[in-house]
Write a protein that holds these residues in place. Sequence first.
Motif, PDB file in Angstrom:
ATOM      1  N   ARG A 108     119.750   5.987  17.308  1.00 22.40           N
ATOM      2  CA  ARG A 108     119.807   4.521  17.233  1.00 22.40           C
ATOM      3  C   ARG A 108     118.447   3.917  17.501  1.00 22.40           C
ATOM      4  NH1 ARG A 108     123.950   0.353  19.334  1.00 22.40           N
ATOM      5  NH2 ARG A 108     122.144  -0.796  18.586  1.00 22.40           N
ATOM      6  N   ILE A 109     117.770   4.436  18.504  1.00 22.54           N
ATOM      7  CA  ILE A 109     116.460   3.885  18.851  1.00 22.54           C
ATOM      8  C   ILE A 109     115.466   4.095  17.724  1.00 22.54           C
ATOM      9  CG2 ILE A 109     114.502   4.361  20.381  1.00 22.54           C
ATOM     10  CD1 ILE A 109     116.586   4.523  22.631  1.00 22.54           C
ATOM     11  N   LEU A 110     115.630   5.182  16.999  1.00 26.90           N
ATOM     12  CA  LEU A 110     114.711   5.470  15.888  1.00 26.90           C
ATOM     13  C   LEU A 110     115.122   4.785  14.594  1.00 26.90           C
ATOM     14  CD1 LEU A 110     114.030   9.223  16.534  1.00 26.90           C
ATOM     15  CD2 LEU A 110     112.300   7.438  16.358  1.00 26.90           C
ATOM     16  N   GLY A 111     116.104   3.925  14.649  1.00 29.50           N
ATOM     17  CA  GLY A 111     116.415   3.136  13.465  1.00 29.50           C
ATOM     18  C   GLY A 111     117.276   3.818  12.429  1.00 29.50           C
TER      19      GLY A 111
END
Lengths: 395, 395, 395, 395
Positions: free
Chosen positions: C226-229
């Motif tokens: 999620r943090i990496l898109g």
Amino acid sequence: MRTNRAWSSQMNVKAVVMEVPGSLVQKEYPQPSINDDTAVLDVALCGICGTDKHIYKNESKSHFLDLPTNFPIIPGHEIVGTIESIGKNASKRMGLLGERIFEGDRVVPVVDLRCEECWNCKNYPGWPVCERGQTYGWGITSKNPPYLFGGFAQKMYLLPNILLAKVPDSVPDNIAVYAEVLSVGCTSFQRVLHSSNVYGEGSPIVGDVVIQGSGPLALAHVITARILGARNIIVVGKPSYRTEYMNKFGVTKVFNVDESSLEERIPKVLCSLDTRKGADIVVECTGYPEVVEEGLSYVKPFGTYVIAGIYTDLGRSSTVNVQKLISGKHVTVVGVSGQTNRSYKTALDIMEKLASKLPFEEIVTHTFPIGKVDDAMQTALKEESMKVVIDPQKI
Amino acid sequence: MRTNRAWSSQMNVKAVVMEVPGSLVQKEYPQPSINDDTAVLDVALCGICGTDKHIYKNESKSHFLDLPTNFPIIPGHEIVGTIESIGKNASKRMGLLGERIFEGDRVVPVVDLRCEECWNCKNYPGWPVCERGQTYGWGITSKNPPYLFGGFAQKMYLLPNILLAKVPDSVPDNIAVYAEVLSVGCTSFQRVLHSSNVYGEGSPIVGDVVIQGSGPLALAHVITARILGARNIIVVGKPSYRTEYMNKFGVTKVFNVDESSLEERIPKVLCSLDTRKGADIVVECTGYPEVVEEGLSYVKPFGTYVIAGIYTDLGRSSTVNVQKLISGKHVTVVGVSGQTNRSYKTALDIMEKLASKLPFEEIVTHTFPIGKVDDAMQTALKEESMKVVIDPQKI
Amino acid sequence: MRTNRAWSSQMNVKAVVMEVPGSLVQKEYPQPSINDDTAVLDVALCGICGTDKHIYKNESKSHFLDLPTNFPIIPGHEIVGTIESIGKNASKRMGLLGERIFEGDRVVPVVDLRCEECWNCKNYPGWPVCERGQTYGWGITSKNPPYLFGGFAQKMYLLPNILLAKVPDSVPDNIAVYAEVLSVGCTSFQRVLHSSNVYGEGSPIVGDVVIQGSGPLALAHVITARILGARNIIVVGKPSYRTEYMNKFGVTKVFNVDESSLEERIPKVLCSLDTRKGADIVVECTGYPEVVEEGLSYVKPFGTYVIAGIYTDLGRSSTVNVQKLISGKHVTVVGVSGQTNRSYKTALDIMEKLASKLPFEEIVTHTFPIGKVDDAMQTALKEESMKVVIDPQKI
Amino acid sequence: MRTNRAWSSQMNVKAVVMEVPGSLVQKEYPQPSINDDTAVLDVALCGICGTDKHIYKNESKSHFLDLPTNFPIIPGHEIVGTIESIGKNASKRMGLLGERIFEGDRVVPVVDLRCEECWNCKNYPGWPVCERGQTYGWGITSKNPPYLFGGFAQKMYLLPNILLAKVPDSVPDNIAVYAEVLSVGCTSFQRVLHSSNVYGEGSPIVGDVVIQGSGPLALAHVITARILGARNIIVVGKPSYRTEYMNKFGVTKVFNVDESSLEERIPKVLCSLDTRKGADIVVECTGYPEVVEEGLSYVKPFGTYVIAGIYTDLGRSSTVNVQKLISGKHVTVVGVSGQTNRSYKTALDIMEKLASKLPFEEIVTHTFPIGKVDDAMQTALKEESMKVVIDPQKI
């Protein structure tokens, strides 16, 4: 989402032509007709890019590969529109990722054409680096029929080799018009993430990012950095309209270059980062070669500097102590000139899937009817705006 | 392979000290004594590096990370020698790749020490980028006991954190002395090969390589390029002694910069490559910031430029049109300052395993006894030589 | 944030020992004393890992490099605590990234020690792949003084080579205790992002991700994705407690393997992805070799499969049609066994900087006093929990 | 270099057709005629590939992406020939790297066609992964006019989307015919070199390489490894004809699998490498899924395993303890199925530029006239040969 397009049934198509730098003239052209391999696009919105501004101000000496601006041109290459008509071969071939394209589809065109025959096209599949320089908005002249080869027009003629990215239903025109810009941010980080040191063993994913510049291209890199999980995002730009604007997109800190000397600013920027050693990634998004030495000062050892904004040659050089700023720090410098074809899809994916994270609808700050193109250009030049767009369906 | 080392049993150790730039003074120091964590090396040969020359000529402002030369110094960091004595902890710790080191082992020392405590050491394991700058030959002063921290000496004191690469039996001293230089070539290509574009889909493995410079560092890159299967290797250097010398190592073509103007040379170099589009990789090995713009002219679209020779800051900048030469061509620039620790092993592997391919024994062209260090330095400065080395066991 | 630690002044230190698989015994040990190179940690919380469970159930044949469990052990390697006392050398050396560590600092220990002498340590700097296998919780036996080498204890003895990641003030213990797990997610994606195809030209940044498994390690990969898109994140796991839990972290879709056969599930998972061609990245987080063939079925052409959960050898193999699932699709498979040292810092950065995006405080679902370690283990085994932790300061 | 081709003026074109597995029938077809977009190739030589053998033996279930063999076929996809006639558009489009192609040019065809319309073609530019599976020799049936879609024929019909690699003058047909095979070796290493760990900091450039198999594909990987500077190259194959043959190409050591059990062989292979820890790169070139577990045993920690030989699905699986062999060693596995388009050029570059290093002229060991295609196939099946080729201009 779309305005009523009374124009599409008329004989004449309104467009704005730049015959020489600094002059924008309204003209009318005949409705283009298609064949099996071509299509016509109803232009919904067209953004004004820094390149349009450089050409307008007669600052642009050439583009990538020394390619010239082919006056007269219809400017504009940040485009969203709707397919008015499309040939049967075109329907099969123009989809960016293999999808069929039909009348009524909303699309963002990939404005750099590839001839698929020259050395560059054959060697760099997927990259818009064709030696023939057929780019809508500056590379294909509007001297000859069917004329409509730029976005400052009600319709655009789509040549056989163009690729079209379909716009998801949930992404409105006033966001999709920014896809061409955002795709450069995607391309920059894709290039960077291939370099060996950023995703080093244990690196803080994307880590700290400094963006030089605060216009739409800078914003594209802010957005991409946020989506990729950057730890801190620092913007160094001007004027205050734009630096303040950046807070909407959750940057960590903004420095206005009008408010500090270079000597004061460099240590302040470095101290705003947790490590004080510099950023993992610094991206130039100003378009001016003079900022390169400052930008390299913000890169940490083994970090990466991306030159993404210097798309047009202004005929000026950068001066850099390469020992202090590149080799002595094991830095990598990545030059980016435009975007990959497929990054248009990435940009639209971001707008669709990750929209809830960021206020994309605030990117376009000013919309002008095509009849007020001069006002639009002046607004863009003044930089008290983020993205300025033209609505060619309004007069 | 080794000369009879009568010196090793004597009380005094002969060494050459540079107290200020331009002065090389012969001195004697007491035999150092070791503890559990340290060792003493009998220096067999020590090369003269471009950095030694820059320091001697007072051209060097600083080294990587703005680190100073800590005068007085015993110059020399290209070293091969034999372990005279080694402490029991040192025996376990100093092996570059985990091997035990014993008295009598021939080794090449990794001359950049890592403190393993500073931010750089903790962040970049395996890289010689310690903030304390403890490099033999210029970073550790010879002011204080045990003094012997450079290669222009009969013995060298090995501090606890040093790493030692064992020399294979089949590699004689006069080849092993070049390992420190060759390891920079290995590091450069390792950095380059991580970049996304060189090993692109269908790229010609390493493809075409242009080397700027024709001294020992240039030769290290010629050797690495050949070993990696470069299609064409072009050298652009001077003087004629060195450019002619390059043919021994099978380069495709050599251009002597004394024999052509820049305007003449650029198209000639490009036309010497099959594609005429530029080289996949161009490596700067001159040490002079003025050559960077020319070097970037030789890079093809999506190619890589390596700055490997500008190790010492001469206080001068490079001037570059970054649009034409970097961003407009999607070029990657990689800064290399020295080598990784483990690349010493790679260099020695090349010397051992791939020796039959190349005349390594011709790299050292001149050997001087330590008593003739001034002659050695003058010979190195004159550049009618490839690698000049000092034999400290001879007077 | 911290409980009152009455224990720290007492003579005896309570700990839980596993002498043989399946047995958890409470013991008391003397307060350890430090020297210049060591330290003592007050353990605040310790998580129960899948590895602890495999050892407890006697399923674990060996760990990485065939390393054994060195019974008797004090289990537990997911630890957060406070430095009770630290030697002066340790204070300089133990900081993960060069920072000084003092009494009272809250830290997460990097539980895999590196000897810095063996071949693996010398060859893979920064990676916890030491041949001596000195890992807290299973690799260092608690047979000999000072005994305290696992996290199921009130105090832990910190050996000279340990590294400690400082916990940011804003990250409470009940989040920091998850850092060791999250760091594996970071390491997996760092490995993947180095592979050539994910960040291809025009790739959708991280694109679509499928996670096999729904426990804490799966969650670590969901968070990192999620943090990496990531565009879409699909979880395929069980039981329903855990698959439902995943929605807290914003996954796109969850499939419970108890509710469908393999034949039904594969097309459903593929159809849940926009392209229907498979995911860019699929990560195995189950620990069971039997799931590998299913996981590879979810990978798109040129995509990447990560084996991250199979940390302990269960003595079982995977059966795979490599033509259909690997070579015929140009797939890359990446094996991940634990995390890099520095990824602990990345995990803590994420917890600090990106906390507002995700409900990190919900990861620990159950906390047990050390006296109820059996209940804790049973709860962890039952899988109606996310992360189960032990609070050794409570009895 | 070329034989006198009396056939080219005749009405009928001789070819060999496989209507069902195991049957090779000689037929005659009418001379094909071209249009602006197509061309006709005079086939000079055509190699017999392992895929041809698997199809002949009815072992092949399917090819990449589950694509079928489209019987009846004219087998053969390793081809060199001369352009007999070419249309004017084809002349501009068929050049692999943008060069014009004319009558009389010697070329190697890129036998996998791309439709440029399907999802795979749009997503993976430059890779031969078209979903339509139009591969000469097995994917395009010879049922319909103009029939000539395989290399076991005097002429081949070149469809509009084919690409042609020009053969350098200095490379004779009996070497160029091997370009298609060698290009797989190039592609494998290009894929590998993108992975993070091989070109790690200080890695021995390509390091140690183990090749499983000793046929023509194995040889392609031996050649590429040698050109890339591998330290040691170990071959594990059979029968003795082939393992002995490998010495011509300078491999370090060869193991014949007929002469040792697996248990004996694994430690012997490991001990033949300097480090005894395994090879940096192991490449499967056997075509048999059963060898995968053995191959993974030869990979060192953080090394890479390439599956390059399992191009055709034999309907069989590999069984692997992934903890011991992949995740526990942090290994990367790369699946390779065929080659990139541009790697054909790389292969021909190697043959031209690096020919002096290796005895390329010894690769073709047996040449048969087209009338003796059964003998050719039997010779290829027996494996007492390296590359077996058919000369269709001889009867």
